[in-house]
Motif scaffolding. Structure first.
Motif, PDB file in Angstrom:
ATOM      1  N   ALA A  65      11.943   4.706 -31.633  1.00 18.42           N
ATOM      2  CA  ALA A  65      12.293   3.083 -31.546  1.00 18.42           C
ATOM      3  C   ALA A  65      10.774   2.202 -31.498  1.00 18.42           C
ATOM      4  CB  ALA A  65      13.550   1.893 -31.392  1.00 18.42           C
ATOM      5  N   TRP A  66      10.471   2.414 -30.692  1.00 20.44           N
ATOM      6  CA  TRP A  66       9.223   1.729 -30.245  1.00 20.44           C
ATOM      7  C   TRP A  66       8.143   2.138 -30.782  1.00 20.44           C
ATOM      8  CZ3 TRP A  66       6.554   2.908 -24.913  1.00 20.44           C
ATOM      9  CH2 TRP A  66       5.428   2.461 -24.483  1.00 20.44           C
ATOM     10  N   ARG A  67       7.740   3.618 -31.016  1.00 15.76           N
ATOM     11  CA  ARG A  67       6.513   3.695 -30.905  1.00 15.76           C
ATOM     12  C   ARG A  67       6.352   4.674 -32.743  1.00 15.76           C
ATOM     13  NH1 ARG A  67       2.341   2.324 -27.627  1.00 15.76           N
ATOM     14  NH2 ARG A  67       1.071   4.790 -29.201  1.00 15.76           N
ATOM     15  N   ARG A  68       7.758   4.843 -33.205  1.00 12.10           N
ATOM     16  CA  ARG A  68       7.608   5.263 -34.587  1.00 12.10           C
ATOM     17  C   ARG A  68       6.304   6.767 -34.179  1.00 12.10           C
ATOM     18  NH1 ARG A  68       8.854   0.353 -39.140  1.00 12.10           N
ATOM     19  NH2 ARG A  68      10.748  -0.379 -37.630  1.00 12.10           N
ATOM     20  N   PRO A  69       6.791   7.818 -34.054  1.00 16.59           N
ATOM     21  CA  PRO A  69       5.954   8.587 -33.648  1.00 16.59           C
ATOM     22  C   PRO A  69       5.371   9.848 -34.329  1.00 16.59           C
ATOM     23  CG  PRO A  69       7.653   9.541 -32.001  1.00 16.59           C
ATOM     24  CD  PRO A  69       7.683   7.749 -32.875  1.00 16.59           C
ATOM     25  N   TRP A  70       6.345  10.102 -35.304  1.00 19.70           N
ATOM     26  CA  TRP A  70       6.728  10.607 -36.402  1.00 19.70           C
ATOM     27  C   TRP A  70       5.164  10.493 -37.565  1.00 19.70           C
ATOM     28  CZ3 TRP A  70      10.186   8.287 -35.169  1.00 19.70           C
ATOM     29  CH2 TRP A  70      10.970   7.072 -35.978  1.00 19.70           C
ATOM     30  N   ARG A  71       4.927   9.164 -37.617  1.00 17.57           N
ATOM     31  CA  ARG A  71       4.194   9.018 -38.481  1.00 17.57           C
ATOM     32  C   ARG A  71       2.948   9.777 -38.626  1.00 17.57           C
ATOM     33  NH1 ARG A  71       4.779   2.276 -37.978  1.00 17.57           N
ATOM     34  NH2 ARG A  71       3.767   3.206 -35.704  1.00 17.57           N
ATOM     35  N   GLY A  72       2.513   9.701 -37.494  1.00 20.53           N
ATOM     36  CA  GLY A  72       1.747  10.736 -37.071  1.00 20.53           C
ATOM     37  C   GLY A  72       0.741  11.803 -37.064  1.00 20.53           C
ATOM     38  N   TRP A  73       2.708  12.637 -37.340  1.00 25.08           N
ATOM     39  CA  TRP A  73       2.701  13.563 -37.089  1.00 25.08           C
ATOM     40  C   TRP A  73       1.277  14.947 -37.599  1.00 25.08           C
ATOM     41  CZ3 TRP A  73       3.587  17.228 -33.816  1.00 25.08           C
ATOM     42  CH2 TRP A  73       4.218  18.664 -33.727  1.00 25.08           C
ATOM     43  N   ARG A  74       1.143  14.862 -38.887  1.00 24.64           N
ATOM     44  CA  ARG A  74       0.309  15.564 -40.039  1.00 24.64           C
ATOM     45  C   ARG A  74      -1.060  14.972 -39.955  1.00 24.64           C
ATOM     46  NH1 ARG A  74       2.743  18.211 -44.172  1.00 24.64           N
ATOM     47  NH2 ARG A  74       5.028  17.111 -44.786  1.00 24.64           N
ATOM     48  N   ARG A  75      -1.772  14.284 -39.045  1.00 26.72           N
ATOM     49  CA  ARG A  75      -2.412  13.763 -39.028  1.00 26.72           C
ATOM     50  C   ARG A  75      -3.267  14.663 -37.056  1.00 26.72           C
ATOM     51  NH1 ARG A  75      -1.582   8.608 -41.088  1.00 26.72           N
ATOM     52  NH2 ARG A  75      -1.457   7.858 -38.810  1.00 26.72           N
ATOM     53  N   ARG A  76      -2.457  15.095 -36.371  1.00 29.32           N
ATOM     54  CA  ARG A  76      -2.265  15.200 -35.075  1.00 29.32           C
ATOM     55  C   ARG A  76      -2.720  16.740 -34.892  1.00 29.32           C
ATOM     56  NH1 ARG A  76      -0.397  11.965 -31.660  1.00 29.32           N
ATOM     57  NH2 ARG A  76      -1.096  13.642 -29.708  1.00 29.32           N
ATOM     58  N   THR A  77      -3.956  16.791 -34.124  1.00 31.78           N
ATOM     59  CA  THR A  77      -4.811  18.539 -34.315  1.00 31.78           C
ATOM     60  C   THR A  77      -4.316  19.066 -33.157  1.00 31.78           C
ATOM     61  OG1 THR A  77      -7.044  17.287 -32.973  1.00 31.78           O
ATOM     62  CG2 THR A  77      -6.356  17.278 -35.245  1.00 31.78           C
ATOM     63  N   ASP A  78      -3.344  18.007 -32.126  1.00 31.08           N
ATOM     64  CA  ASP A  78      -2.637  19.459 -31.172  1.00 31.08           C
ATOM     65  C   ASP A  78      -1.313  19.250 -30.761  1.00 31.08           C
ATOM     66  OD1 ASP A  78      -1.539  15.992 -30.756  1.00 31.08           O
ATOM     67  OD2 ASP A  78      -2.717  15.269 -29.266  1.00 31.08           O
ATOM     68  N   ARG A  79      -0.878  19.797 -32.506  1.00 24.97           N
ATOM     69  CA  ARG A  79       0.586  19.563 -32.557  1.00 24.97           C
ATOM     70  C   ARG A  79       1.144  20.830 -31.493  1.00 24.97           C
ATOM     71  NH1 ARG A  79      -0.504  18.249 -38.269  1.00 24.97           N
ATOM     72  NH2 ARG A  79      -0.744  20.500 -38.188  1.00 24.97           N
ATOM     73  N   ARG A  80       0.246  22.013 -31.207  1.00 25.06           N
ATOM     74  CA  ARG A  80       1.367  22.631 -30.136  1.00 25.06           C
ATOM     75  C   ARG A  80       1.743  22.016 -29.037  1.00 25.06           C
ATOM     76  NH1 ARG A  80      -2.028  28.686 -31.913  1.00 25.06           N
ATOM     77  NH2 ARG A  80      -1.165  28.631 -34.253  1.00 25.06           N
ATOM     78  N   LEU A  81       0.564  22.073 -28.538  1.00 26.45           N
ATOM     79  CA  LEU A  81       0.348  21.286 -27.116  1.00 26.45           C
ATOM     80  C   LEU A  81       1.319  20.380 -26.858  1.00 26.45           C
ATOM     81  CD1 LEU A  81      -0.872  20.759 -24.949  1.00 26.45           C
ATOM     82  CD2 LEU A  81      -2.155  18.675 -25.757  1.00 26.45           C
ATOM     83  N   VAL A  82       2.146  19.841 -28.127  1.00 21.18           N
ATOM     84  CA  VAL A  82       2.827  18.149 -28.447  1.00 21.18           C
ATOM     85  C   VAL A  82       4.315  19.358 -27.884  1.00 21.18           C
ATOM     86  CG1 VAL A  82       4.972  16.887 -29.882  1.00 21.18           C
ATOM     87  CG2 VAL A  82       2.048  16.349 -29.700  1.00 21.18           C
ATOM     88  N   VAL A  83       4.530  20.412 -28.724  1.00 20.90           N
ATOM     89  CA  VAL A  83       5.696  21.035 -28.336  1.00 20.90           C
ATOM     90  C   VAL A  83       6.242  21.510 -27.664  1.00 20.90           C
ATOM     91  CG1 VAL A  83       7.200  23.180 -29.816  1.00 20.90           C
ATOM     92  CG2 VAL A  83       5.687  21.001 -31.414  1.00 20.90           C
ATOM     93  N   ALA A  84       4.371  22.270 -26.583  1.00 21.78           N
ATOM     94  CA  ALA A  84       4.829  22.800 -26.251  1.00 21.78           C
ATOM     95  C   ALA A  84       5.340  21.835 -24.316  1.00 21.78           C
ATOM     96  CB  ALA A  84       3.406  23.294 -25.123  1.00 21.78           C
ATOM     97  N   TRP A  85       4.260  20.476 -24.663  1.00 15.04           N
ATOM     98  CA  TRP A  85       5.467  19.426 -23.439  1.00 15.04           C
ATOM     99  C   TRP A  85       6.395  19.928 -23.576  1.00 15.04           C
ATOM    100  CZ3 TRP A  85       2.951  13.741 -23.271  1.00 15.04           C
ATOM    101  CH2 TRP A  85       2.978  13.649 -21.688  1.00 15.04           C
TER     102      TRP A  85
END
Length: 333
Positions: A65-85
């Motif tokens: 609700a605060w960040r709506r982080p999915w909006r920048g998912w496609r632009r991120r270059t650290d998706r593997r890091l996000v999933v691992a974390w």
């Protein structure tokens, strides 16, 4: 070099730039220990894995609700890091609650701190920092009163939680120094954690859905234990080397003792007061080194290619030597 020159403008927030890293760590510690106060109600009605999932899920909802982080998912270059974390966050919270269901909290906290000590030791390198590490370790020992009681499974779970906590620090520090915004990365990781922990925790969490008071307590646990402290951790990680942050984590049991006096009127014993003094002395004594080899206090923002605890001590992007990129992010091995 100033901190603002070492990070992209999109990641610079005036508030986090002004507040010293130890303030963020102390704030994190305070809310880490307010969370269990809410969890007491949950433990009487819900099994450990259910409490863990409710904590993760409620934090994920707040972040969404605060960040709506999915909006920048496609632009991120650290998706593997996000999933691992996210996987680490799910496992760490679940194993932590299973451990404290079998062992005293102080014992789990002491075991949890052992790999963190190793992270700090990797970059001690100087007699001053070695003494600081010894002081912090001694203080934590006095505060936690290490007792490996006869519960092999509990000890194994606590050891697993300790390894996961060290991974949380390593991956969290890498996220804080990565191209994307660290808080949005944290929000995405928490959403991943909620999905990963769903199969093992949602069944035990079912009783909470029939009791508004339990749900309210779960939201309180999620905010106090996973939202506020993790955000504060990101603010601190973005500005200090990993080894310095690992040593500063020693403030957690000292802060818990202070909260016990102020909130619960639990007067500490002489050994506990000595432990607080040793931890504070160790954190105050520790100094990081910037890329030019200058010593800087642990609580001060160096803003340069700091020693990240990887043993390489190289400039991490803030310098202007051959092949460097002006204004590049700091990265961690």
């Amino acid at each position: 070099m100033a901190f603002r020159e070492s990070l992209p403008a999109s990641r610079i927030e005036p508030m986090t730039d002004r507040i010293p890293p130890p303030v963020w760590l102390v704030t994190s510690a305070i809310f880490h220990y307010l969370g269990p106060a809410f969890a007491v109600l949950l433990f009487t009605r819900i099994d450990a894995l259910g409490v863990a999932w409710l904590r993760i899920a409620s934090a994920a909802v707040v972040f969404a609700a605060w960040r709506r982080p999915w909006r920048g998912w496609r632009r991120r270059t650290d998706r593997r890091l996000v999933v691992a974390w996210g996987v680490v966050l799910a496992a760490m919270n679940s194993v932590f609650y299973l451990a404290i269901d079998r062992l005293p909290l102080g014992t789990v906290a002491a075991i949890e701190f052992l790999p963190v000590i190793a992270l700090a030791a990797l970059a001690a390198r100087t007699p001053r920092n070695a003494v600081a590490l010894v002081l912090a370790v001694g203080g934590v020992y006095l505060l936690t009163d290490v007792r490996l009681v006869g519960e092999p499974l509990g000890v194994a779970l606590a050891a697993a939680n300790a390894v996961l906590f060290a991974l949380y620090i390593v991956l969290g520090h890498r996220m804080a120094g990565n191209d994307g915004d660290g808080i949005d990365g944290l929000a995405l990781a928490m959403l991943v954690a909620a999905v990963v922990a769903l199969p093992v925790g949602v069944t035990d969490a079912v009783p909470a859905f029939a009791d508004p008071l339990l749900l309210a307590a779960a939201v309180g646990v999620g905010i106090c234990s996973s939202v506020i402290p993790y955000v504060c951790d990101q603010a601190a990680m973005a500005r200090v080397p990993r080894a310095t942050y690992a040593l500063m984590v020693a403030l957690l049991p000292a802060t818990a003792t202070v909260i016990g006096v102020v909130v619960l009127t639990q007067i500490p014993t002489v050994p506990e007061l000595a432990g607080v003094a040793l931890v504070v002395a160790g954190v105050a004594l520790h100094r990081a080194r910037d890329s030019a080899g200058r010593a800087t206090d642990a609580g001060k923002d160096t803003g340069t290619g700091e020693d990240t605890g990887t043993g390489k001590g190289e400039d991490t992007g803030a310098g202007e030597g051959p092949g460097s990129r002006p204004g590049a992010d700091r990265t961690l091995e």
